[in-house]
Design an enzyme around this catalytic site. Structure first.
Site, PDB file in Angstrom:
ATOM      1  N   HIS A 176       0.846  -1.202   0.000  1.00 38.84           N
ATOM      2  CA  HIS A 176       0.000   0.000   0.000  1.00 38.84           C
ATOM      3  C   HIS A 176       0.887   1.261   0.000  1.00 38.84           C
ATOM      4  O   HIS A 176       0.843   2.065   0.936  1.00 38.84           O
ATOM      5  CB  HIS A 176      -0.907  -0.018   1.235  1.00 38.84           C
ATOM      6  CG  HIS A 176      -2.228   0.662   1.036  1.00 38.84           C
ATOM      7  ND1 HIS A 176      -3.261   0.085   0.344  1.00 38.84           N
ATOM      8  CD2 HIS A 176      -2.679   1.887   1.431  1.00 38.84           C
ATOM      9  CE1 HIS A 176      -4.294   0.916   0.331  1.00 38.84           C
ATOM     10  NE2 HIS A 176      -3.964   2.013   0.990  1.00 38.84           N
ATOM     11  N   ASP A 180      -3.417   6.998  -1.371  1.00 36.84           N
ATOM     12  CA  ASP A 180      -4.653   6.614  -2.052  1.00 36.84           C
ATOM     13  C   ASP A 180      -4.297   6.226  -3.488  1.00 36.84           C
ATOM     14  O   ASP A 180      -3.224   6.567  -3.994  1.00 36.84           O
ATOM     15  CB  ASP A 180      -5.653   7.783  -2.033  1.00 36.84           C
ATOM     16  CG  ASP A 180      -7.073   7.342  -2.339  1.00 36.84           C
ATOM     17  OD1 ASP A 180      -7.308   6.121  -2.440  1.00 36.84           O
ATOM     18  OD2 ASP A 180      -7.948   8.219  -2.494  1.00 36.84           O
ATOM     19  N   GLY A 181      -5.210   5.515  -4.135  1.00 34.55           N
ATOM     20  CA  GLY A 181      -5.000   5.129  -5.531  1.00 34.55           C
ATOM     21  C   GLY A 181      -4.249   3.826  -5.706  1.00 34.55           C
ATOM     22  O   GLY A 181      -3.841   3.486  -6.817  1.00 34.55           O
ATOM     23  N   ARG A 184      -6.214   0.970  -8.090  1.00 29.50           N
ATOM     24  CA  ARG A 184      -6.147   1.213  -9.544  1.00 29.50           C
ATOM     25  C   ARG A 184      -4.709   1.145 -10.054  1.00 29.50           C
ATOM     26  O   ARG A 184      -4.465   0.710 -11.179  1.00 29.50           O
ATOM     27  CB  ARG A 184      -6.830   2.538  -9.895  1.00 29.50           C
ATOM     28  CG  ARG A 184      -6.191   3.783  -9.348  1.00 29.50           C
ATOM     29  CD  ARG A 184      -7.115   5.008  -9.368  1.00 29.50           C
ATOM     30  NE  ARG A 184      -7.997   5.020  -8.225  1.00 29.50           N
ATOM     31  CZ  ARG A 184      -8.779   6.050  -7.893  1.00 29.50           C
ATOM     32  NH1 ARG A 184      -8.806   7.124  -8.667  1.00 29.50           N
ATOM     33  NH2 ARG A 184      -9.542   6.000  -6.832  1.00 29.50           N
ATOM     34  N   GLY A 186      -2.262  -0.804  -8.752  1.00 24.82           N
ATOM     35  CA  GLY A 186      -1.854  -2.213  -8.767  1.00 24.82           C
ATOM     36  C   GLY A 186      -2.340  -2.913 -10.021  1.00 24.82           C
ATOM     37  O   GLY A 186      -1.603  -3.674 -10.661  1.00 24.82           O
ATOM     38  N   TYR A 217     -12.329 -10.936  -5.426  1.00 23.03           N
ATOM     39  CA  TYR A 217     -11.018 -10.262  -5.523  1.00 23.03           C
ATOM     40  C   TYR A 217     -10.568  -9.787  -4.139  1.00 23.03           C
ATOM     41  O   TYR A 217      -9.437 -10.056  -3.707  1.00 23.03           O
ATOM     42  CB  TYR A 217     -11.150  -9.094  -6.501  1.00 23.03           C
ATOM     43  CG  TYR A 217      -9.982  -8.135  -6.605  1.00 23.03           C
ATOM     44  CD1 TYR A 217      -8.779  -8.514  -7.210  1.00 23.03           C
ATOM     45  CD2 TYR A 217     -10.100  -6.813  -6.155  1.00 23.03           C
ATOM     46  CE1 TYR A 217      -7.729  -7.620  -7.345  1.00 23.03           C
ATOM     47  CE2 TYR A 217      -9.064  -5.916  -6.295  1.00 23.03           C
ATOM     48  CZ  TYR A 217      -7.872  -6.320  -6.883  1.00 23.03           C
ATOM     49  OH  TYR A 217      -6.827  -5.415  -7.023  1.00 23.03           O
ATOM     50  N   TYR A 218     -11.469  -9.119  -3.424  1.00 23.17           N
ATOM     51  CA  TYR A 218     -11.135  -8.646  -2.075  1.00 23.17           C
ATOM     52  C   TYR A 218     -10.933  -9.823  -1.118  1.00 23.17           C
ATOM     53  O   TYR A 218     -10.050  -9.802  -0.265  1.00 23.17           O
ATOM     54  CB  TYR A 218     -12.232  -7.716  -1.548  1.00 23.17           C
ATOM     55  CG  TYR A 218     -12.251  -6.356  -2.178  1.00 23.17           C
ATOM     56  CD1 TYR A 218     -11.076  -5.624  -2.334  1.00 23.17           C
ATOM     57  CD2 TYR A 218     -13.440  -5.786  -2.633  1.00 23.17           C
ATOM     58  CE1 TYR A 218     -11.085  -4.367  -2.920  1.00 23.17           C
ATOM     59  CE2 TYR A 218     -13.461  -4.522  -3.214  1.00 23.17           C
ATOM     60  CZ  TYR A 218     -12.278  -3.823  -3.361  1.00 23.17           C
ATOM     61  OH  TYR A 218     -12.291  -2.585  -3.941  1.00 23.17           O
TER      62      TYR A 218
END
Length: 318
Positions: A176, A180-181, A184, A186, A217-218
């Site tokens: 991480h 933020d972001g 998208r 990855g 996916y999560y």
């Protein structure tokens, strides 16, 4: 240090299936899909990747933005899409094995959406799903060294690039590295890595397949976190890649334009001289007249050069 994962029989079977499908894609000249299909798939990619992150724009609205039309939508959502369009239009300018290049892509993707886009985080961060903390990312002071190690693995490890693309995607989400972001980014960088394996991946809408299985996916990201290995995530993403290739093969009867054929043939022949017969052997479903017309248009447009006359005619890309 190599990230932890195992090569399972499922992974090997999926790799074999993907390799077979890439062969079919190449035989159908879909390694660089027709122009209209490329545009459609690019729009699907952007829409799906951003919808996963909560963006509300539809495929039709993104198409209008690409065509420079005005749309009614939240300002933030429009900006996210415009930034994503800029990034995906520049894929060939980024260097897949360089952290600096990834940061540049993030800067474009998140411009005016967060403070200091393109800068690795230095503080702590946790990922919340609902009322639960789903993931505690490594401390900020470790981010640069972890990302450096990850790029060293990507560049130097001997495993297949298909596998490394999935490992990179998982490890990127685990680290991480940005405020933020990350989701998208990855998915974007996995596309960048896959593009090194085959040009078909530049326009393959893998993100739309992820979107259709978003909860899974999560879940598999969380499962890999708990197991301390990306094995489950590799299996999941290879399934996604296989499904995306199958979807592409379903549209193989889409007609290639003369520009598509000329562009595709350049990838086949490179800078070598060739004849009309060589061109016909690559595109068995067109007539001699169509081949002659393709080559004449390409000569007139300055794309290829013509040598000799009649039976001795040869061509070469400039």
């Amino acid at each position: 240090m190599k990230p932890p994962y195992e090569i399972t029989s499922k992974i090997l079977n999926l790799i074999a299936s993907i390799s077979e499908k890439i062969g079919e894609v190449n035989a159908a000249h879909l390694n660089k899909p027709p122009t209209e299909l490329r545009k459609r798939n690019r729009i699907k990619t952007i829409q799906s990747s951003l919808e996963i992150e909560g963006n509300t724009l539809t495929v039709e609205q993104i198409t209008d933005l690409l065509d420079n039309k005005r749309i009614l939508a939240p300002k933030k959502d429009i900006l996210e899409v415009k930034n994503a369009i800029k990034v995906y239009n520049q894929l060939n300018k980024f260097k897949v094995y360089e952290l600096k290049s990834l940061c540049k892509a993030h800067e474009i993707l998140m411009k005016e959406l967060i403070e200091n886009p393109g800068k690795l985080r230095t503080g702590s961060v946790g990922i919340v799903k609902g009322s639960d903390i789903a993931h505690i990312a490594p401390p900020g002071e470790m981010v640069y060294s972890l990302m450096t190690d990850l790029f060293n693995y990507l560049k130097n490890d001997d495993d297949l690039i298909l596998i490394k693309s999935c490992v990179f995607h998982y490890e990127f989400e685990f680290i991480h590295p940005f405020i933020d972001g990350n989701g998208r980014m990855g998915r974007l960088w996995q596309t960048m890595i896959l593009k090194e394996h085959s040009p078909v991946f530049e326009f393959l809408p893998i993100e739309s397949m992820v979107k259709s299985r978003q909860q899974e996916y999560y879940n598999v990201l969380g499962k890999s976190d708990k197991q301390g290995t990306s094995t489950a995530f590799i299996e999941f993403m290879l399934e996604i890649i296989k499904d995306a290739l199958e979807e592409l093969l379903k549209v193989q009867n889409i007609s290639l334009t003369n520009n598509d054929r000329i562009s595709n043939f350049k990838e086949i022949i490179g800078t070598k001289e060739f004849s009309r017969q060589d061109y016909l052997r690559a595109f068995k479903n067109i007539s001699q007249a169509t081949a002659s017309r393709d080559l004449k248009v390409a000569v007139d447009d300055g794309i290829i050069e013509k040598y000799g006359d009649k039976r001795t005619t040869k061509y070469k890309y400039k």
